[in-house]
Design an enzyme around this catalytic site. Structure first.
Site, PDB file in Angstrom:
ATOM      1  N   ILE A  17       0.835  -1.206   0.000  1.00  0.00           N
ATOM      2  CA  ILE A  17       0.000   0.000   0.000  1.00  0.00           C
ATOM      3  C   ILE A  17       0.874   1.262   0.000  1.00  0.00           C
ATOM      4  CG2 ILE A  17      -1.620   1.323   1.435  1.00  0.00           C
ATOM      5  CD1 ILE A  17      -2.755  -1.468   2.366  1.00  0.00           C
ATOM      6  N   VAL A  64      10.875   2.548  11.766  1.00  0.00           N
ATOM      7  CA  VAL A  64       9.939   3.531  12.357  1.00  0.00           C
ATOM      8  C   VAL A  64       9.777   3.353  13.870  1.00  0.00           C
ATOM      9  CG1 VAL A  64       8.589   3.938  10.248  1.00  0.00           C
ATOM     10  CG2 VAL A  64       7.860   2.156  11.866  1.00  0.00           C
ATOM     11  N   SER A 143      -7.097   0.359   9.746  1.00  0.00           N
ATOM     12  CA  SER A 143      -7.560  -0.906   9.172  1.00  0.00           C
ATOM     13  C   SER A 143      -9.014  -1.161   9.554  1.00  0.00           C
ATOM     14  CB  SER A 143      -6.724  -2.063   9.733  1.00  0.00           C
ATOM     15  OG  SER A 143      -7.262  -3.310   9.348  1.00  0.00           O
ATOM     16  N   TYR A 156      -2.270  -7.158  16.907  1.00  0.00           N
ATOM     17  CA  TYR A 156      -2.299  -6.224  15.772  1.00  0.00           C
ATOM     18  C   TYR A 156      -3.515  -5.298  15.807  1.00  0.00           C
ATOM     19  CZ  TYR A 156      -2.929  -5.033  10.750  1.00  0.00           C
ATOM     20  OH  TYR A 156      -3.138  -4.394   9.553  1.00  0.00           O
ATOM     21  N   LYS A 160      -4.178  -0.975  15.377  1.00  0.00           N
ATOM     22  CA  LYS A 160      -4.901  -0.312  14.287  1.00  0.00           C
ATOM     23  C   LYS A 160      -6.021   0.568  14.832  1.00  0.00           C
ATOM     24  CE  LYS A 160      -2.294  -0.977  11.568  1.00  0.00           C
ATOM     25  NZ  LYS A 160      -1.772  -0.213  10.423  1.00  0.00           N
ATOM     26  N   ILE A 189      -6.470  -6.371   1.649  1.00  0.00           N
ATOM     27  CA  ILE A 189      -5.774  -5.964   0.425  1.00  0.00           C
ATOM     28  C   ILE A 189      -4.655  -6.986   0.208  1.00  0.00           C
ATOM     29  CG2 ILE A 189      -4.577  -4.034  -0.712  1.00  0.00           C
ATOM     30  CD1 ILE A 189      -7.416  -3.314   0.460  1.00  0.00           C
TER      31      ILE A 189
HETATM   32  P1  NAD Z   1       3.442  -4.833   3.118  1.00  0.00           P
HETATM   33  O1  NAD Z   1       4.064  -5.885   3.952  1.00  0.00           O
HETATM   34  O2  NAD Z   1       3.338  -5.026   1.645  1.00  0.00           O
HETATM   35  O3  NAD Z   1       4.139  -3.437   3.368  1.00  0.00           O
HETATM   36  C1  NAD Z   1       4.572  -3.020   4.621  1.00  0.00           C
HETATM   37  C2  NAD Z   1       5.671  -2.012   4.438  1.00  0.00           C
HETATM   38  O4  NAD Z   1       6.110  -1.560   5.731  1.00  0.00           O
HETATM   39  C3  NAD Z   1       6.893  -2.622   3.732  1.00  0.00           C
HETATM   40  O5  NAD Z   1       7.371  -1.715   2.784  1.00  0.00           O
HETATM   41  C4  NAD Z   1       7.876  -2.821   4.878  1.00  0.00           C
HETATM   42  O6  NAD Z   1       9.230  -2.751   4.457  1.00  0.00           O
HETATM   43  C5  NAD Z   1       7.528  -1.649   5.773  1.00  0.00           C
HETATM   44  N1  NAD Z   1       7.970  -1.834   7.145  1.00  0.00           N
HETATM   45  C6  NAD Z   1       7.813  -2.924   7.943  1.00  0.00           C
HETATM   46  N2  NAD Z   1       8.394  -2.719   9.131  1.00  0.00           N
HETATM   47  C7  NAD Z   1       8.927  -1.480   9.092  1.00  0.00           C
HETATM   48  C8  NAD Z   1       9.661  -0.690  10.015  1.00  0.00           C
HETATM   49  N3  NAD Z   1       9.963  -1.167  11.223  1.00  0.00           N
HETATM   50  N4  NAD Z   1      10.049   0.550   9.647  1.00  0.00           N
HETATM   51  C9  NAD Z   1       9.762   1.030   8.419  1.00  0.00           C
HETATM   52  N5  NAD Z   1       9.079   0.319   7.497  1.00  0.00           N
HETATM   53  C10 NAD Z   1       8.665  -0.914   7.829  1.00  0.00           C
HETATM   54  O7  NAD Z   1       1.981  -4.632   3.750  1.00  0.00           O
HETATM   55  P2  NAD Z   1       0.787  -3.615   3.404  1.00  0.00           P
HETATM   56  O8  NAD Z   1      -0.440  -4.421   3.319  1.00  0.00           O
HETATM   57  O9  NAD Z   1       1.151  -2.729   2.276  1.00  0.00           O
HETATM   58  O10 NAD Z   1       0.729  -2.795   4.773  1.00  0.00           O
HETATM   59  C11 NAD Z   1       0.828  -1.396   4.846  1.00  0.00           C
HETATM   60  C12 NAD Z   1      -0.069  -0.895   5.949  1.00  0.00           C
HETATM   61  O11 NAD Z   1      -1.410  -1.185   5.614  1.00  0.00           O
HETATM   62  C13 NAD Z   1       0.173  -1.529   7.326  1.00  0.00           C
HETATM   63  O12 NAD Z   1       0.136  -0.537   8.320  1.00  0.00           O
HETATM   64  C14 NAD Z   1      -1.007  -2.470   7.490  1.00  0.00           C
HETATM   65  O13 NAD Z   1      -1.353  -2.665   8.836  1.00  0.00           O
HETATM   66  C15 NAD Z   1      -2.067  -1.724   6.736  1.00  0.00           C
HETATM   67  N6  NAD Z   1      -3.203  -2.545   6.323  1.00  0.00           N
HETATM   68  C16 NAD Z   1      -3.024  -3.547   5.429  1.00  0.00           C
HETATM   69  C17 NAD Z   1      -4.118  -4.309   5.053  1.00  0.00           C
HETATM   70  C18 NAD Z   1      -4.022  -5.440   4.079  1.00  0.00           C
HETATM   71  O14 NAD Z   1      -4.973  -6.217   3.999  1.00  0.00           O
HETATM   72  N7  NAD Z   1      -2.928  -5.566   3.330  1.00  0.00           N
HETATM   73  C19 NAD Z   1      -5.364  -4.025   5.595  1.00  0.00           C
HETATM   74  C20 NAD Z   1      -5.498  -3.013   6.503  1.00  0.00           C
HETATM   75  C21 NAD Z   1      -4.400  -2.259   6.858  1.00  0.00           C
HETATM   76  C1  RM4 Z   2      -5.754  -6.017   7.958  1.00  0.00           C
HETATM   77  C2  RM4 Z   2      -6.940  -6.945   7.835  1.00  0.00           C
HETATM   78  C3  RM4 Z   2      -6.643  -7.894   6.753  1.00  0.00           C
HETATM   79  C4  RM4 Z   2      -5.327  -8.579   7.034  1.00  0.00           C
HETATM   80  C5  RM4 Z   2      -4.243  -7.573   7.222  1.00  0.00           C
HETATM   81  C6  RM4 Z   2      -2.930  -8.198   7.598  1.00  0.00           C
HETATM   82  O1  RM4 Z   2      -5.896  -5.063   8.937  1.00  0.00           O
HETATM   83  O2  RM4 Z   2      -7.134  -7.617   9.057  1.00  0.00           O
HETATM   84  O3  RM4 Z   2      -7.670  -8.840   6.603  1.00  0.00           O
HETATM   85  O4  RM4 Z   2      -5.014  -9.419   5.948  1.00  0.00           O
HETATM   86  O5  RM4 Z   2      -4.594  -6.691   8.216  1.00  0.00           O
END
Ligand code: NAD
Ligand code: RM4
Length: 253
Positions: A17, A64, A143, A156, A160, A189
């Site tokens: 994302i 971070v 989330s 987790y 969120k 996602i």
């Molecule tokens: P992803 O694993 O593809 O990306 C996560 C990113 O965060 C990566 O680029 C990783 O290198 C970086 N990262 C991890 N630890 C880190 C740290 N300590 N310092 C700096 N960067 C760090 O996952 P994503 O789905 O793109 O997740 C991005 C955000 O979206 C997260 O906060 C996640 O909770 C949120 N989110 C994701 C979903 C989903 O279904 N994918 C749903 C809701 C929320």
């Molecule tokens: C989101 C949500 C999604 C999960 C990711 C890791 O917040 O719960 O379903 O796949 O986190």
């Protein structure tokens, strides 16, 4: 061109994302600074993609979870791109694990990356915006998990909910400076964060079946909403949360 000539900073933007949001910001006319963590090749790829779109880009490596990473990211972004108009707190982890035997270190790391990391980074970005004196926009990636539980996500989901709560309190604290703070609540996602979890075909089919729009989300589905919230089109939105989940939350029975 929602973000023409703005400077946008995004954490965790080497993948998923964050990456899609960085590229969308550039498509919308912004110069972009990305925070990345031990992911140099992917970071260079995002920078190259943004430059191909004719915008400036810089990548700054840093965890971070460490308070010093925040000052470093903001300082080096300002050195390279001049200012901060938009800050997106995106970096996050979700090491799926059961509740009853959750390792202390997994709990602690998840809290530190997702919640403390969002706090330190948002605080540093806000201080820079206040110094500039002409407002700004902050968007945090919360989330659907801020609203619902998950059996393997007890460490987790509170982070969120916390990230959204942080945006609400920051909206109150920073409104006087013209800084808007909002969160986006993605549903499921398809990214690296849930690749293993969704590699079970039964689980994936179940999750897809819960979504009225009939498919998992793509990173771009979130990036466009972040761009909107960051833009002047959302100029009277602050302390709000936008659920972007294909209808999943509404699908109770
Ligand atoms: P992803 O694993 O593809 O990306 C996560 C990113 O965060 C990566 O680029 C990783 O290198 C970086 N990262 C991890 N630890 C880190 C740290 N300590 N310092 C700096 N960067 C760090 O996952 P994503 O789905 O793109 O997740 C991005 C955000 O979206 C997260 O906060 C996640 O909770 C949120 N989110 C994701 C979903 C989903 O279904 N994918 C749903 C809701 C929320
Ligand atoms: C989101 C949500 C999604 C999960 C990711 C890791 O917040 O719960 O379903 O796949 O986190």
């Amino acid at each position: 061109m929602l973000l023409e000539n703005k400077v946008v900073l995004i954490t965790g933007a080497s993948r998923g994302i964050g990456r899609a949001t960085a590229i969308e910001a550039a498509r919308q006319g912004a110069d972009v600074a990305i925070n990345t963590f031990r992911d140099a090749e992917a970071a260079a790829d995002v920078v190259a993609e943004i430059e191909r779109l004719g915008r400036r880009a810089v990548a700054v490596d840093g965890d971070v979870a460490l308070p010093d990473s925040a000052a470093d990211f903001i300082d080096r972004s300002v050195q390279a791109l001049g200012r901060v108009d938009v800050f997106v707190s995106n970096a996050g982890i979700c090491p799926f694990h059961a509740f009853l035997d959750m390792p202390v270190e997994t709990l602690r790391r998840t809290m530190e990356v997702n919640l403390h990391g969002a706090y330190f980074m948002t605080q540093a970005a806000a201080n820079q915006m206040v110094k500039q004196g002409d407002g700004g926009a902050i968007v945090a990636i919360s989330s659907i998990s801020a609203l619902v539980g998950g059996e393997m996500q007890t460490h987790y989901t509170p982070t969120k909910a916390g990230v959204h709560s942080l945006m609400q309190s920051c909206a109150v604290a920073l409104g006087q400076y013209g800084i808007r703070c909002n969160s986006v609540l993605p549903g499921t996602i398809a990214t690296d964060i849930n690749k293993d979890d969704l590699s079970d075909p039964a689980k994936r089919t179940y999750m897809e079946g819960r979504i009225p729009l009939g498919r998992l989300g793509r990173p771009e589905d979130i990036a466009s909403v972040v761009a909107f919230l960051a833009s002047d089109m959302a100029g009277y939105m602050s302390g709000a949360a936008l659920l972007v989940d294909g209808g999943a939350f509404a699908n109770f029975q």
